[in-house]
Scaffold this motif. Structure first.
Motif, PDB file in Angstrom:
ATOM      1  N   GLY A 137       9.027  -6.016  -0.669  1.00 34.25           N
ATOM      2  CA  GLY A 137       7.873  -5.684  -1.510  1.00 34.25           C
ATOM      3  C   GLY A 137       8.099  -6.089  -2.949  1.00 34.25           C
ATOM      4  O   GLY A 137       7.204  -6.622  -3.612  1.00 34.25           O
ATOM      5  N   ALA A 138       9.298  -5.851  -3.448  1.00 36.94           N
ATOM      6  CA  ALA A 138       9.631  -6.230  -4.823  1.00 36.94           C
ATOM      7  C   ALA A 138       9.636  -7.756  -4.965  1.00 36.94           C
ATOM      8  O   ALA A 138       9.108  -8.290  -5.947  1.00 36.94           O
ATOM      9  N   ILE A 139      10.191  -8.445  -3.989  1.00 33.78           N
ATOM     10  CA  ILE A 139      10.213  -9.910  -4.036  1.00 33.78           C
ATOM     11  C   ILE A 139       8.788 -10.452  -4.060  1.00 33.78           C
ATOM     12  O   ILE A 139       8.464 -11.346  -4.850  1.00 33.78           O
ATOM     13  N   ALA A 140       7.922  -9.899  -3.236  1.00 33.86           N
ATOM     14  CA  ALA A 140       6.519 -10.339  -3.217  1.00 33.86           C
ATOM     15  C   ALA A 140       5.852 -10.085  -4.572  1.00 33.86           C
ATOM     16  O   ALA A 140       5.089 -10.927  -5.068  1.00 33.86           O
ATOM     17  N   LEU A 141       6.132  -8.945  -5.184  1.00 35.03           N
ATOM     18  CA  LEU A 141       5.585  -8.646  -6.507  1.00 35.03           C
ATOM     19  C   LEU A 141       6.059  -9.676  -7.520  1.00 35.03           C
ATOM     20  O   LEU A 141       5.260 -10.236  -8.279  1.00 35.03           O
TER      21      LEU A 141
END
Length: 175
Positions: A137-141
């Motif tokens: 999720g953080a990588i996608a953000l």
């Protein structure tokens, strides 16, 4: 960026941190969660590695040369991010954390936006960060905000290194 959850981001030089900021609690939650995700869950702050306990016990000293961004809802700290002093024309983002009850409300995006603005104001060419590969999720953000995967500068397994130019040209992504 909209003010969907009435959260404001404040910028504090590390030397200006106060024990009332709420940063220590956010850092404790960040480190405890990270250790659990690594498969090394600990019972509490006292069982964390020394370097993390030091951050929690005295963030003013540890981050003295850095800028700490705090997301506040009223007087309560609900998110944090540390922007390191620039090295080689780049700032590094560390310790991005949003309190679980404030996730999905744009807090992390606002913290990163403020970090990018600070870096650009200080004349840095880029901002870099590393993130554990399981934090998809953080990588996608980060990708939505214009960061791209780059060659690793960290030898630890499972880290993804990312970077983004501070220039706003070509970065017209929705935040």
């Amino acid at each position: 960026m909209t003010d969907r959850c009435e959260v404001v981001v404040v910028r504090r030089p590390g030397r200006a941190l106060s024990v009332q900021d709420g940063l220590a609690e956010l850092l404790a939650a960040y480190h405890l969660r990270t250790e659990a995700e690594k498969g090394a869950a600990v019972a509490g702050v006292d069982a964390l590695p020394d370097r993390y306990r030091t951050e929690i016990a005295d963030p003013r000293a540890v981050f003295a040369d850095d800028v700490v961004l705090l997301a506040l809802s009223g007087d309560t700290a609900v998110g944090c991010l540390v922007v390191t002093a620039p090295v080689g024309g780049r700032h590094e983002v560390k310790r991005l954390w949003t309190a679980p009850e404030f996730r999905g409300l744009g807090v992390a995006s606002r913290l990163i936006g403020a970090a990018l603005a600070h870096a650009e104001e200080s004349g840095a060419a880029a901002v870099r960060l590393s993130v554990w590969d399981w934090r998809t999720g953080a990588i996608a953000l980060y990708e939505r905000l214009g960061f791209t995967v780059t060659a690793s500068w960290d030898e630890r397994d499972h880290l993804v290194c990312m970077e983004r130019s501070t220039s706003t040209q070509g970065q017209n992504r929705r935040r």
